[in-house]
Design an enzyme around this catalytic site. Sequence first.
Site, PDB file in Angstrom:
ATOM      1  N   THR A 125      55.527  41.011 -41.092  1.00 35.61           N
ATOM      2  CA  THR A 125      55.978  42.661 -40.557  1.00 35.61           C
ATOM      3  C   THR A 125      55.446  43.201 -39.965  1.00 35.61           C
ATOM      4  OG1 THR A 125      54.997  44.488 -41.892  1.00 35.61           O
ATOM      5  CG2 THR A 125      53.867  42.184 -42.103  1.00 35.61           C
ATOM      6  N   ASP A 126      54.946  44.676 -39.794  1.00 30.59           N
ATOM      7  CA  ASP A 126      54.544  45.812 -38.051  1.00 30.59           C
ATOM      8  C   ASP A 126      52.856  45.574 -39.199  1.00 30.59           C
ATOM      9  OD1 ASP A 126      55.468  47.103 -41.027  1.00 30.59           O
ATOM     10  OD2 ASP A 126      56.373  48.834 -39.980  1.00 30.59           O
ATOM     11  N   GLU A 127      53.083  45.036 -40.241  1.00 26.96           N
ATOM     12  CA  GLU A 127      51.543  45.943 -41.151  1.00 26.96           C
ATOM     13  C   GLU A 127      50.275  44.598 -40.486  1.00 26.96           C
ATOM     14  OE1 GLU A 127      50.792  46.417 -44.903  1.00 26.96           O
ATOM     15  OE2 GLU A 127      52.835  47.177 -45.208  1.00 26.96           O
ATOM     16  N   TYR A 150      46.690  42.199 -47.648  1.00 30.06           N
ATOM     17  CA  TYR A 150      48.079  41.055 -47.691  1.00 30.06           C
ATOM     18  C   TYR A 150      48.063  41.561 -46.195  1.00 30.06           C
ATOM     19  CZ  TYR A 150      53.394  41.892 -46.563  1.00 30.06           C
ATOM     20  OH  TYR A 150      54.296  42.668 -46.238  1.00 30.06           O
TER      21      TYR A 150
HETATM   22  P1  NAD Z   1      58.968  40.694 -52.410  1.00 27.82           P
HETATM   23  O1  NAD Z   1      58.224  40.797 -52.975  1.00 27.82           O
HETATM   24  O2  NAD Z   1      60.252  41.185 -53.190  1.00 27.82           O
HETATM   25  O3  NAD Z   1      59.590  39.850 -53.249  1.00 27.82           O
HETATM   26  C1  NAD Z   1      59.199  38.170 -52.715  1.00 27.82           C
HETATM   27  C2  NAD Z   1      59.388  37.004 -53.445  1.00 27.82           C
HETATM   28  O4  NAD Z   1      58.656  36.254 -53.220  1.00 27.82           O
HETATM   29  C3  NAD Z   1      59.634  36.865 -54.954  1.00 27.82           C
HETATM   30  O5  NAD Z   1      60.937  36.567 -55.244  1.00 27.82           O
HETATM   31  C4  NAD Z   1      58.960  36.535 -55.481  1.00 27.82           C
HETATM   32  O6  NAD Z   1      58.957  35.498 -56.173  1.00 27.82           O
HETATM   33  C5  NAD Z   1      58.636  34.658 -54.439  1.00 27.82           C
HETATM   34  N1  NAD Z   1      57.468  34.572 -54.337  1.00 27.82           N
HETATM   35  C6  NAD Z   1      55.860  34.681 -54.338  1.00 27.82           C
HETATM   36  N2  NAD Z   1      55.820  34.095 -54.041  1.00 27.82           N
HETATM   37  C7  NAD Z   1      55.628  33.211 -54.255  1.00 27.82           C
HETATM   38  C8  NAD Z   1      55.331  31.207 -54.148  1.00 27.82           C
HETATM   39  N3  NAD Z   1      54.764  31.569 -54.264  1.00 27.82           N
HETATM   40  N4  NAD Z   1      56.457  30.323 -54.107  1.00 27.82           N
HETATM   41  C9  NAD Z   1      57.824  31.243 -54.085  1.00 27.82           C
HETATM   42  N5  NAD Z   1      58.091  31.925 -54.866  1.00 27.82           N
HETATM   43  C10 NAD Z   1      57.330  33.179 -54.453  1.00 27.82           C
HETATM   44  O7  NAD Z   1      59.181  40.781 -51.300  1.00 27.82           O
HETATM   45  P2  NAD Z   1      60.689  41.891 -50.328  1.00 27.82           P
HETATM   46  O8  NAD Z   1      59.690  42.947 -50.322  1.00 27.82           O
HETATM   47  O9  NAD Z   1      60.783  41.422 -50.352  1.00 27.82           O
HETATM   48  O10 NAD Z   1      59.788  40.968 -48.656  1.00 27.82           O
HETATM   49  C11 NAD Z   1      59.990  39.609 -48.306  1.00 27.82           C
HETATM   50  C12 NAD Z   1      59.240  39.578 -47.078  1.00 27.82           C
HETATM   51  O11 NAD Z   1      59.469  40.490 -46.371  1.00 27.82           O
HETATM   52  C13 NAD Z   1      57.589  39.087 -47.451  1.00 27.82           C
HETATM   53  O12 NAD Z   1      57.402  37.774 -46.592  1.00 27.82           O
HETATM   54  C14 NAD Z   1      56.745  40.752 -46.670  1.00 27.82           C
HETATM   55  O13 NAD Z   1      56.144  39.699 -46.264  1.00 27.82           O
HETATM   56  C15 NAD Z   1      57.747  40.715 -45.868  1.00 27.82           C
HETATM   57  N6  NAD Z   1      58.578  42.204 -45.031  1.00 27.82           N
HETATM   58  C16 NAD Z   1      58.660  42.944 -45.841  1.00 27.82           C
HETATM   59  C17 NAD Z   1      58.603  44.206 -45.830  1.00 27.82           C
HETATM   60  C18 NAD Z   1      59.117  45.640 -46.572  1.00 27.82           C
HETATM   61  O14 NAD Z   1      59.794  46.268 -46.605  1.00 27.82           O
HETATM   62  N7  NAD Z   1      59.418  45.211 -48.452  1.00 27.82           N
HETATM   63  C19 NAD Z   1      58.964  45.085 -44.666  1.00 27.82           C
HETATM   64  C20 NAD Z   1      58.450  44.125 -42.969  1.00 27.82           C
HETATM   65  C21 NAD Z   1      58.163  42.231 -42.998  1.00 27.82           C
HETATM   66  P1  TYD Z   2      54.531  51.052 -49.893  1.00 28.94           P
HETATM   67  O1  TYD Z   2      55.697  50.934 -50.351  1.00 28.94           O
HETATM   68  O2  TYD Z   2      53.866  50.384 -50.659  1.00 28.94           O
HETATM   69  O3  TYD Z   2      54.730  49.642 -48.379  1.00 28.94           O
HETATM   70  P2  TYD Z   2      53.440  49.940 -47.600  1.00 28.94           P
HETATM   71  O4  TYD Z   2      51.802  50.185 -47.969  1.00 28.94           O
HETATM   72  O5  TYD Z   2      53.715  48.341 -47.210  1.00 28.94           O
HETATM   73  O6  TYD Z   2      53.807  50.802 -46.028  1.00 28.94           O
HETATM   74  O7  TYD Z   2      54.165  52.092 -49.174  1.00 28.94           O
HETATM   75  C1  TYD Z   2      55.128  52.878 -47.954  1.00 28.94           C
HETATM   76  C2  TYD Z   2      54.035  54.286 -47.805  1.00 28.94           C
HETATM   77  O8  TYD Z   2      53.919  55.470 -49.217  1.00 28.94           O
HETATM   78  C3  TYD Z   2      52.504  53.743 -48.446  1.00 28.94           C
HETATM   79  O9  TYD Z   2      51.932  55.275 -46.838  1.00 28.94           O
HETATM   80  C4  TYD Z   2      51.522  54.233 -49.140  1.00 28.94           C
HETATM   81  C5  TYD Z   2      52.789  54.555 -49.162  1.00 28.94           C
HETATM   82  N1  TYD Z   2      52.891  55.361 -51.240  1.00 28.94           N
HETATM   83  C6  TYD Z   2      52.045  56.594 -51.664  1.00 28.94           C
HETATM   84  O10 TYD Z   2      51.904  57.689 -51.274  1.00 28.94           O
HETATM   85  N2  TYD Z   2      52.345  56.595 -53.186  1.00 28.94           N
HETATM   86  C7  TYD Z   2      52.985  55.770 -53.983  1.00 28.94           C
HETATM   87  O11 TYD Z   2      53.188  55.636 -54.937  1.00 28.94           O
HETATM   88  C8  TYD Z   2      52.968  54.109 -52.878  1.00 28.94           C
HETATM   89  C9  TYD Z   2      53.756  52.780 -53.143  1.00 28.94           C
HETATM   90  C10 TYD Z   2      53.216  53.979 -51.817  1.00 28.94           C
END
Ligand code: NAD
Ligand code: TYD
Length: 342
Positions: A125-127, A150
């Site tokens: 992730t970019d984070e 995280y």
């Molecule tokens: P999500 O929370 O929707 O899904 C996570 C999945 O992982 C779930 O199905 C959960 O059951 C499974 N899981 C959690 N712990 C586990 C374990 N110990 N063993 C097996 N399965 C497990 O997450 P997401 O938003 O789809 O993110 C997926 C990946 O992409 C993550 O690695 C996250 O860091 C990365 N990512 C997410 C974003 C975003 O915007 N959501 C952006 C960049 C990177």
């Molecule tokens: P989020 O979707 O939680 O993703 P991330 O923290 O990984 O960027 O949040 C996106 C942005 O929105 C972040 O700056 C936090 C803000 N946010 C709110 O202002 N209110 C909310 O209820 C949530 C969930 C996020």
Amino acid sequence: MKILVTGGAGFIASNFVRYMLSRYPDVSIVNLDSLTYAGNLENLADLDERRHVFIKGDISSVEDVESVFKKHSFENVVNFAAESHVDRSLHFGAQVFIRTNIAGTQVLLDMSRQYGVKRFVQISTDEVYGSLGNTGKFTEMSTIQPNNPYAATKASADFMVRAAHKSHGLNAVITRCSNNFGPYQFPEKLIPLMIANALENRDLPVYGDGMHVRDWIFVIDHCSAIDLVMRNAEAGSIYNIGSDHDVPNLEIVKLVLKILDKPETLIKHVLDRPGHDRRYAMDSSKIRKDLGWRPAFSFEQAMKKTVDWYLGNRAWLEHIRSGAYMKYYETLYRDRLAKSSS
Ligand code: NAD
Ligand code: TYD
């Protein structure tokens, strides 16, 4: 090609499974997921069971992972499984994040090496880069300086992936993507939460002044980038992925209200998230140049598709919002409101 996808019952990976199966007739997928609060088998209900096998198991359990590797021979492993929400890492503590995001990644790395996997893709992730000032973008060379638990666990996992490549020669690559949105996203993240709350005429909680900037990408564009990296990237490489749509949260929230024809009076500013990163923006010129990747969807198209998906899948949303999740949400929000008024 047989691929192990972890976390495939979650948001991005369920989209990735669907993306790969619909494009490549020769791909079959084993999906290992422990079904945490974020894992949802409804996300996989339409998939062909002959090409997609679901296995319930924990990536941090050597026993669970090894039993999968004993049964199947994988060309590629794509590790999506994670505890993925910053607010949870602050509210509940980091332990489960350490277990899944760091220890779980290490189990997968060890097993991939032991069983001769040809390519390991770590979904990061970019984070991991921390926060930007008012200008500039993150490149792959930016310093890793995560600011919340995280992000710190995702950065640690990236280092373990690097070490597995450098020390043991594992063919591993890392992708770092910006904030995703789209179908099947758990409604704790900004966009689906705002859609769900607006549909129920609930307050839309905006943290702090709402001027924190995130760089938004449609989930399908993230999937196409992962596919390219998995197939074509050089071993040991890192790729940033982003769509060049970096905007303040308040703008996103107002757009959701506009699309749903709801009043801006629903917006409620609440106590800011501790350690809240001010701005993310991704320089994705490397993946565009090296691998020819381009996002296929404009932000407007993607937002329309996303809102339409949630409108067309009210039962999916209601199922989640009638379960344990809302109890956590109410506590989190109550705490923020109470603290902001004192
Ligand atoms: P999500 O929370 O929707 O899904 C996570 C999945 O992982 C779930 O199905 C959960 O059951 C499974 N899981 C959690 N712990 C586990 C374990 N110990 N063993 C097996 N399965 C497990 O997450 P997401 O938003 O789809 O993110 C997926 C990946 O992409 C993550 O690695 C996250 O860091 C990365 N990512 C997410 C974003 C975003 O915007 N959501 C952006 C960049 C990177
Ligand atoms: P989020 O979707 O939680 O993703 P991330 O923290 O990984 O960027 O949040 C996106 C942005 O929105 C972040 O700056 C936090 C803000 N946010 C709110 O202002 N209110 C909310 O209820 C949530 C969930 C996020």
